[in-house]
Design a protein around this motif. Structure first.
Motif, PDB file in Angstrom:
ATOM      1  N   ALA A  75      -7.912   2.917  -0.708  1.00  0.00           N
ATOM      2  CA  ALA A  75      -6.501   2.573  -0.532  1.00  0.00           C
ATOM      3  C   ALA A  75      -5.893   2.316  -1.901  1.00  0.00           C
ATOM      4  O   ALA A  75      -6.527   1.719  -2.778  1.00  0.00           O
ATOM      5  CB  ALA A  75      -6.375   1.330   0.342  1.00  0.00           C
ATOM      6  N   LEU A 121     -10.521  -3.218   2.557  1.00  0.00           N
ATOM      7  CA  LEU A 121      -9.153  -3.512   2.979  1.00  0.00           C
ATOM      8  C   LEU A 121      -9.121  -3.979   4.435  1.00  0.00           C
ATOM      9  O   LEU A 121      -8.420  -4.934   4.780  1.00  0.00           O
ATOM     10  CB  LEU A 121      -8.268  -2.278   2.807  1.00  0.00           C
ATOM     11  N   LEU A 149      -3.019   0.427  -3.995  1.00  0.00           N
ATOM     12  CA  LEU A 149      -2.229  -0.776  -3.804  1.00  0.00           C
ATOM     13  C   LEU A 149      -1.418  -1.141  -5.040  1.00  0.00           C
ATOM     14  O   LEU A 149      -1.820  -0.865  -6.172  1.00  0.00           O
ATOM     15  CB  LEU A 149      -3.139  -1.969  -3.460  1.00  0.00           C
ATOM     16  N   TYR A 154      -3.543   6.527   0.351  1.00  0.00           N
ATOM     17  CA  TYR A 154      -4.940   6.411   0.774  1.00  0.00           C
ATOM     18  C   TYR A 154      -5.578   7.798   0.718  1.00  0.00           C
ATOM     19  O   TYR A 154      -4.897   8.836   0.708  1.00  0.00           O
ATOM     20  CB  TYR A 154      -5.032   5.848   2.197  1.00  0.00           C
ATOM     21  N   ILE A 188       0.852  -1.184   0.000  1.00  0.00           N
ATOM     22  CA  ILE A 188       0.000   0.000   0.000  1.00  0.00           C
ATOM     23  C   ILE A 188       0.893   1.240   0.000  1.00  0.00           C
ATOM     24  O   ILE A 188       1.838   1.331   0.784  1.00  0.00           O
ATOM     25  CB  ILE A 188      -0.979   0.005   1.200  1.00  0.00           C
ATOM     26  N   ARG A 224      -6.986  -0.349  -6.663  1.00  0.00           N
ATOM     27  CA  ARG A 224      -7.634   0.449  -5.636  1.00  0.00           C
ATOM     28  C   ARG A 224      -8.756  -0.360  -4.993  1.00  0.00           C
ATOM     29  O   ARG A 224      -9.448  -1.114  -5.672  1.00  0.00           O
ATOM     30  CB  ARG A 224      -8.212   1.738  -6.218  1.00  0.00           C
TER      31      ARG A 224
END
Length: 328
Positions: A136, A155, A138, A131, A128, A149
């Motif tokens: 988030a 998550l 990723l 945010y 990650i 995302r």
């Protein structure tokens, strides 16, 4: 908050992809095969528990060990955090991102918004790197879109899931801790360790003995399964496309050995690379037989798969013995 200088890792396998992206931030850039090999990643496990829908077939060392080996062999500092608190788990991640450091996560991919094949697998890894209030950001494998995302809620669910291979909201970061050893020495040590472990499994469902055991266990699995089609086709999909085993790891290790043979000027490693090229083809054949079992529910394909597994056990044992001798 998004880390501006984050460089995504281009990979096929989740843990090398996640860990590779953290190494990129440190200016340490290796190919995925080299990372997998340095991590002593090649393995095998046949795992069957009553709480599982069907047996798990894995082609690598158990989760977390690969990253631990990479950091140990490269003389890097690995910081791991686990907690039963969802709030604390997010704070552990948020702190590092706010300070410009990407974080590796272990989670159950079932809950991630971008996963279309909804199967519970709690041994998946992502990194990650950002945010916002809802999402988030990723880095996942190429198969999953690499730049991914998912909602913060999904998550949290993925990280907090329980079951086989799950961890308590595991997150990790990597830092430099000193000079990196000579790459030639790292490679020889990693190959020797990997071969030694593969040839000396602590239990019979691991390593070359595990492959042999699977040749008999799949017959029992076929006889007791309540949904042959789903079990065997899902297993084939996980091996070939989900990144749990099959030809994937043998192809990656083949490429590691080929790259290492050039660095070490080793004919033995080059020969082993060619061996794993043939072994990978046999694993591809095996997953095809699993597909046929699921499609036809015909025991003929089970028996064929059993024979392939017996041959694979002998071939992998022989190749690992050659590698061990080459790196002593």
């Amino acid at each position: 908050m998004i880390i501006k200088d984050f460089k995504p890792f281009n990979g096929q396998h989740c843990e090398t992809t996640a860990t590779g992206s953290l190494l990129n931030q440190l200016g340490i850039e290796f190919s995925e095969p080299m990372l997998f090999g340095i991590g002593e990643g090649l393995g095998y496990i046949f795992w069957n528990m009553k709480i599982m829908d069907f047996p798990f077939i894995g082609g690598r060392v158990k989760p977390d060990i690969l990253t631990e080996n990479i950091c140990k062999n490269l003389n890097l500092e690995l910081e791991v955090k686990e907690t039963s608190s969802v709030k604390r788990a997010w704070e552990n991640v948020k702190y590092h991102i706010d300070h410009g450091k990407a974080v590796g996560l272990k989670l159950d991919c079932y809950h991630l918004d971008y996963f279309t094949n909804k199967i519970h697998f709690a041994g998946h890894y992502v990194s990650i790197y950002g945010y916002d209030d809802e999402v988030a950001y990723l880095n996942d494998t190429n198969q999953q879109g690499r730049d991914a995302r998912t909602s913060l809620r999904s998550l949290a669910l993925a990280r907090n899931e329980r079951g086989p291979m799950s961890s308590r909201n595991r997150s990790y970061t990597i830092s430099r801790s000193g000079e990196m050893p000579n790459l030639k020495d790292i490679i020889k040590k990693a190959v020797l360790n990997n071969a030694t472990d593969f040839l000396n499994p602590p239990i019979k469902n691991i390593g070359y003995k595990g492959i042999s055991k699977t040749s008999t266990e799949i017959k029992k699995w076929f006889e007791t399964s309540t949904n042959i089609s789903k079990d065997f086709q899902t297993s084939a999909s996980l091996m070939e496309r989900g990144g749990t085993g099959g030809a994937l790891f043998r192809n990656i290790y083949r490429d590691f050995l080929k790259e290492s043979a050039i660095i070490l000027e080793s004919a033995e490693l080059e020969s082993a690379s060619e061996d794993y090229n043939e072994i990978a083809k046999m694993w591809k054949q095996l997953s095809g037989l699993f597909e046929s079992i699921g499609e036809t529910e015909n025991i003929v394909y089970v028996n064929q798969a059993s024979e392939v597994l017996k041959e694979l056990s002998e071939k992998e044992k022989s190749t690992m013995e050659k590698l061990r001798e080459a790196c002593l």
